[in-house]
Design a protein around this motif. Structure first.
Motif, PDB file in Angstrom:
ATOM      1  N   LYS A   9       0.882  -1.236   0.023  1.00 40.75           N
ATOM      2  CA  LYS A   9      -0.046  -0.071   0.018  1.00 40.75           C
ATOM      3  C   LYS A   9       0.882   1.216  -0.160  1.00 40.75           C
ATOM      4  N   GLY A  10       0.398   2.233  -0.691  1.00 37.14           N
ATOM      5  CA  GLY A  10       1.162   3.536  -0.661  1.00 37.14           C
ATOM      6  C   GLY A  10       0.091   4.691  -1.175  1.00 37.14           C
ATOM      7  N   GLY A  11       0.270   5.750  -0.593  1.00 35.28           N
ATOM      8  CA  GLY A  11      -0.691   6.877  -0.984  1.00 35.28           C
ATOM      9  C   GLY A  11      -2.068   6.649  -0.390  1.00 35.28           C
ATOM     10  N   THR A  12      -3.142   6.935  -1.263  1.00 36.30           N
ATOM     11  CA  THR A  12      -4.483   6.644  -0.978  1.00 36.30           C
ATOM     12  C   THR A  12      -5.228   5.523  -1.296  1.00 36.30           C
ATOM     13  N   LYS A  13      -5.484   4.463  -0.562  1.00 41.86           N
ATOM     14  CA  LYS A  13      -6.117   3.148  -0.992  1.00 41.86           C
ATOM     15  C   LYS A  13      -7.204   3.276  -1.987  1.00 41.86           C
ATOM     16  N   SER A  14      -8.105   4.436  -1.723  1.00 43.05           N
ATOM     17  CA  SER A  14      -9.091   4.347  -2.638  1.00 43.05           C
ATOM     18  C   SER A  14      -8.862   4.647  -3.983  1.00 43.05           C
ATOM     19  N   LYS A  40     -13.365  -1.469 -16.747  1.00 41.25           N
ATOM     20  CA  LYS A  40     -14.732  -0.783 -16.914  1.00 41.25           C
ATOM     21  C   LYS A  40     -15.854  -1.721 -17.565  1.00 41.25           C
ATOM     22  N   GLY A  41     -17.007  -1.697 -17.092  1.00 38.65           N
ATOM     23  CA  GLY A  41     -18.229  -2.342 -17.511  1.00 38.65           C
ATOM     24  C   GLY A  41     -18.216  -3.613 -17.141  1.00 38.65           C
ATOM     25  N   GLU A  42     -17.303  -4.409 -16.304  1.00 37.36           N
ATOM     26  CA  GLU A  42     -17.042  -5.640 -15.767  1.00 37.36           C
ATOM     27  C   GLU A  42     -17.672  -5.630 -14.232  1.00 37.36           C
ATOM     28  N   SER A  43     -18.145  -6.717 -13.924  1.00 34.58           N
ATOM     29  CA  SER A  43     -18.721  -7.071 -12.468  1.00 34.58           C
ATOM     30  C   SER A  43     -17.291  -7.493 -12.058  1.00 34.58           C
ATOM     31  N   GLY A  44     -17.239  -6.986 -10.463  1.00 34.74           N
ATOM     32  CA  GLY A  44     -16.174  -7.357  -9.546  1.00 34.74           C
ATOM     33  C   GLY A  44     -16.548  -7.305  -8.119  1.00 34.74           C
ATOM     34  N   ILE A  45     -15.600  -7.625  -7.498  1.00 33.16           N
ATOM     35  CA  ILE A  45     -15.899  -7.569  -5.893  1.00 33.16           C
ATOM     36  C   ILE A  45     -14.416  -6.936  -5.307  1.00 33.16           C
ATOM     37  N   VAL A  46     -14.454  -5.915  -4.472  1.00 28.74           N
ATOM     38  CA  VAL A  46     -13.489  -5.519  -3.540  1.00 28.74           C
ATOM     39  C   VAL A  46     -13.762  -5.592  -2.285  1.00 28.74           C
ATOM     40  N   TYR A  47     -12.781  -6.194  -1.546  1.00 28.24           N
ATOM     41  CA  TYR A  47     -12.854  -6.918  -0.152  1.00 28.24           C
ATOM     42  C   TYR A  47     -12.119  -5.840   0.702  1.00 28.24           C
ATOM     43  N   ALA A  48     -12.758  -5.334   1.805  1.00 27.55           N
ATOM     44  CA  ALA A  48     -12.280  -4.419   2.627  1.00 27.55           C
ATOM     45  C   ALA A  48     -12.415  -5.067   4.199  1.00 27.55           C
ATOM     46  N   ALA A  49     -11.602  -4.761   5.046  1.00 27.64           N
ATOM     47  CA  ALA A  49     -11.530  -5.245   6.383  1.00 27.64           C
ATOM     48  C   ALA A  49     -12.588  -4.879   7.307  1.00 27.64           C
ATOM     49  N   THR A  50     -13.289  -3.536   7.080  1.00 26.53           N
ATOM     50  CA  THR A  50     -14.248  -3.066   7.999  1.00 26.53           C
ATOM     51  C   THR A  50     -15.322  -2.456   7.188  1.00 26.53           C
ATOM     52  N   HIS A 102      -8.368  -7.088  -3.224  1.00 25.66           N
ATOM     53  CA  HIS A 102      -8.539  -6.984  -1.802  1.00 25.66           C
ATOM     54  C   HIS A 102      -7.885  -5.666  -1.276  1.00 25.66           C
ATOM     55  N   ALA A 103      -8.699  -4.920  -1.014  1.00 23.52           N
ATOM     56  CA  ALA A 103      -8.088  -3.477  -0.553  1.00 23.52           C
ATOM     57  C   ALA A 103      -7.606  -3.627   0.540  1.00 23.52           C
ATOM     58  N   ASP A 104      -7.980  -4.691   1.456  1.00 18.97           N
ATOM     59  CA  ASP A 104      -7.156  -5.227   2.672  1.00 18.97           C
ATOM     60  C   ASP A 104      -7.128  -6.513   2.655  1.00 18.97           C
ATOM     61  N   PRO A 105      -5.884  -7.045   3.136  1.00 22.74           N
ATOM     62  CA  PRO A 105      -5.691  -8.532   2.922  1.00 22.74           C
ATOM     63  C   PRO A 105      -6.676  -9.440   3.761  1.00 22.74           C
ATOM     64  N   PRO A 106      -6.820 -10.778   3.616  1.00 24.15           N
ATOM     65  CA  PRO A 106      -7.621 -11.786   4.614  1.00 24.15           C
ATOM     66  C   PRO A 106      -6.519 -12.093   5.657  1.00 24.15           C
ATOM     67  N   LYS A 107      -6.941 -12.915   6.483  1.00 18.74           N
ATOM     68  CA  LYS A 107      -5.990 -13.578   7.474  1.00 18.74           C
ATOM     69  C   LYS A 107      -5.286 -14.695   7.201  1.00 18.74           C
ATOM     70  N   THR A 108      -5.568 -15.464   5.979  1.00 19.05           N
ATOM     71  CA  THR A 108      -4.826 -16.824   5.620  1.00 19.05           C
ATOM     72  C   THR A 108      -4.641 -16.939   4.166  1.00 19.05           C
ATOM     73  N   LEU A 109      -3.593 -17.840   3.696  1.00 16.43           N
ATOM     74  CA  LEU A 109      -3.745 -18.044   2.211  1.00 16.43           C
ATOM     75  C   LEU A 109      -5.086 -18.640   1.932  1.00 16.43           C
ATOM     76  N   GLU A 110      -5.758 -19.681   2.870  1.00 19.33           N
ATOM     77  CA  GLU A 110      -6.677 -20.392   2.220  1.00 19.33           C
ATOM     78  C   GLU A 110      -7.922 -19.269   2.223  1.00 19.33           C
ATOM     79  N   TYR A 127      -6.309  -9.289  -7.262  1.00 15.59           N
ATOM     80  CA  TYR A 127      -4.997  -8.040  -6.991  1.00 15.59           C
ATOM     81  C   TYR A 127      -5.184  -7.823  -5.670  1.00 15.59           C
ATOM     82  N   ALA A 128      -4.082  -7.826  -4.823  1.00 14.74           N
ATOM     83  CA  ALA A 128      -4.176  -7.595  -3.231  1.00 14.74           C
ATOM     84  C   ALA A 128      -3.243  -6.243  -3.159  1.00 14.74           C
ATOM     85  N   LEU A 129      -3.888  -5.435  -2.136  1.00 16.36           N
ATOM     86  CA  LEU A 129      -3.057  -4.375  -1.527  1.00 16.36           C
ATOM     87  C   LEU A 129      -2.503  -4.716  -0.093  1.00 16.36           C
TER      88      LEU A 129
END
Length: 613
Positions: free
Chosen positions: A219-224, A235-245, A310-318, A337-339
């Protein structure tokens, strides 16, 4: 199920696959798992996300006498699978807390009358009086979906799943099948032990996902801002962004909306009706991004998710592999893609340490967390690293991830700097934080406390490396476990957790490499959408029909209140656009079109094909 679709006494699993599901052949380990289930054996099947796990128990449940019980962790996941089965003409129902007493009673009565092939229920339901009623039914098999939830070593352990071991006593002669997408060897052993499977047949598929392009960066700068640039590439595609909170999901969704990208937040703090509506929209609409906590997880069965960030990582590789695996379930190109950063590592460690888990469990989970960050910050091929983590020793580099695409010689040998850092931690008594250590190493004392430490031999030995470079070194040492954060969560100090590992570093037996030269940061390269070639094999003429079929599918799905893929998957529409079947018989030759759907949609598709001629 109509009489026309009820399996005949002599039908085989392959017959059912072709006639009801519309597919020509099984994939991977599916036939082996199904053969064991048909023979009445207990089975553990670890198959990748999108690898067709549900067919492994749905088809045997249809062919064996009685009703198949499917234990599933989420109402949304149960509803999704039941809706899909009903669309195929399969007799299926669910039992959950959202249903009325009358509807539950009718479902159980239908199962008792032999009018049910599959009955979905939650693990909690088996701890109620329902277990006694189920014991009176003729049960063909029992499937435990998302079976990693059984294990205390799994990434999503649930105590109610732990109680499923009593199924053997409740249904002693009924074969049981445990299925999951992510389980390492320790977790697999625990699943077998906790469920008390009898002489189980274990099937573990490769964890490779060849259609996924993986990447990660600190991570560097502004996460958003970084998330916005990554989403814009799709653009125009469906996706998921995971955040911790929860707050993080709201802020990211707001930033995307302000940039003109359709986005919704999803988390457990929202009203249940709001969550259900937002999940429904995600399943129905194209080009929508969901910014979610892990509350938006196992209920997602959308095949055309083109990216998971992953805007924020999960806890494990699983957990990472389970979540990133929700992209590209249709086998078309997709991106994960993970930050990540040291603050994320600190938060994850804090959650584990402060949990109520047993000390042994905490130690294992902490090790898993460090393995995840070593994976993110490492220079090895990402898909190869995941496969090796799950026990595949013959995995080869993918040639496509960000690490494989790096220029030869991009890595930087930072062993000398690592030795300086660890030595400084020891000399300073393992009682100060990263900031003070960098001041000490660069010889830039600013107050009396720093000046006291200036008497030590490590003061100023790293003056030739700037602060940003030292931060990169400390990140890698923390991620790899050579250093750790102790003390208070808000005022952490850096410590050496493993004296033997530190000695190996000083003796030159262990090297430390960074992804980049810490003295010269490189500019990020803009990544091309991994899904850019999604329909590139269609001609201009076929593409026009494909677009018309997608528009028709969306309207049909909205009218029926189901996700579009319940009607047809994109790959099926692409095949229709190329083959242009003129009637029901022709439509049934298309992969993914079963008997029920061919009869239901043949006339509408023929109209669209004729209009595009």
């Amino acid at each position: 199920m109509s009489a026309a679709l009820k399996p005949a006494p002599d039908e085989s699993p392959l017959d059912i696959l072709q006639r009801i599901y519309g597919y020509e052949a099984f994939r991977g380990l599916q036939p082996d798992v199904i053969d064991d289930a048909m023979a009445g054996r207990d089975v553990l099947a670890v198959l990748p996300t999108g690898g067709g796990k549900s067919l492994c128990y749905q088809i045997p449940a249809m062919l064996r006498d009685g009703v198949g019980l499917v234990v599933s962790p989420l109402i949304a996941l149960m509803a999704d699978q039941v809706d899909a089965l009903k669309a195929l003409g399969v007799r299926a129902e669910r039992l959950d807390s959202s249903m009325s007493f009358e509807d539950k009673t009718e479902a159980l009565n239908a199962a008792a009358r032999g009018e049910m092939d599959l009955l979905y229920l939650s693990p909690e339901a088996l701890s109620t009086g329902l277990a006694g009623r189920l014991a009176q039914l003729s049960i063909s098999l029992i499937a435990i979906d998302e079976a990693h939830c059984v294990s205390q070593w799994g990434h999503d352990f649930r105590p109610d799943y732990r109680a499923l071991g009593r199924l053997k006593q409740l249904f002693p002669d009924v074969p049981r099948m445990a299925v999951t997408a992510t389980a390492d060897a320790r977790t697999r052993d625990d699943i077998l032990a906790q469920l008390d499977l009898t002489e189980p047949q274990t099937h573990v598929a490769s964890f490779d996902r060849p259609n996924l392009t993986l990447g990660a960066e600190p991570k560097g700068g502004t996460k958003s801002d970084r998330v916005l640039s990554l989403v814009k590439a799709h653009k125009g595609e469906s996706g998921i962004v995971y955040a911790a909170t929860r707050d993080g999901t709201e802020k990211l969704a707001d930033a995307l909306e302000k940039a003109g990208i359709p986005a919704l937040a999803y988390h457990a703090g929202l009203d249940a009706d709001v969550r259900a509506e937002r999940q429904r929209r995600f399943l129905l609409e194209d080009g929508l991004t969901i910014c979610a906590t892990v509350a938006f997880g196992m209920g997602v069965d959308k095949p055309d998710v083109r990216f998971v960030i992953h805007a924020d990582p999960p806890k494990t590789l699983e957990a990472y592999w389970q979540e990133v695996g929700r992209a590209g379930r249709d086998s078309k190109p997709a991106e994960g893609y993970a930050l990540y950063g040291p603050a994320d590592l600190r938060r994850s460690i804090s959650w584990t340490v402060e949990s109520d888990a047993a000390e042994e469990v905490k130690r294992v989970q902490l090790n898993k967390t460090r393995q995840l960050y070593a994976f993110f910050n490492g220079t090895d091929c990402r898909r190869q690293a995941v496969r090796k983590y799950f026990g595949e020793r013959d995995a080869e580099p993918c040639g496509e991830c960000d690490n494989c695409q790096r220029e030869p010689g991009d890595g930087f040998d930072a062993t000398r700097f690592a030795q300086m850092a660890v030595s400084a931690v020891i000399r300073c008594g393992q009682r100060i934080g990263r900031g003070r250590l960098i001041i000490h190493l660069t010889g830039s004392a600013r107050d009396g406390f720093d000046e006291d430490l200036a008497q030590l031999s490590t003061y100023g030995i790293g003056a030739d490396l700037p602060k940003a470079g030292w931060n990169a070194v400390f990140d890698e040492l923390l991620f790899s476990g050579l250093l750790a954060e102790g003390g208070e969560v808000m005022r952490p100090v850096i410590v050496v957790p493993d004296a033997d590992a530190a000695k190996a570093l000083f003796r030159g037996e262990r090297e430390v490499w960074l992804r980049e030269d810490p003295t010269a940061r490189k500019t990020r390269k803009r990544r091309r959408s991994a899904a850019a070639d999604f329909s590139g094999d269609l001609s201009e003429r076929d593409q026009a029909l494909f677009d018309a079929l997608r528009a028709w599918r969306l309207e049909t799905a909205k009218a029926k209140g189901v996700p579009p893929y319940v009607i047809f998957h994109d790959r099926t529409l692409a095949a229709i656009a190329q083959e242009r079947p003129a009637g029901e018989d022709g439509l049934r030759t298309i992969s993914g079109v079963g008997e029920k759907k061919a009869g239901r949609y043949a006339s509408e598709i023929a109209r669209l094909v004729a209009a595009a001629a």
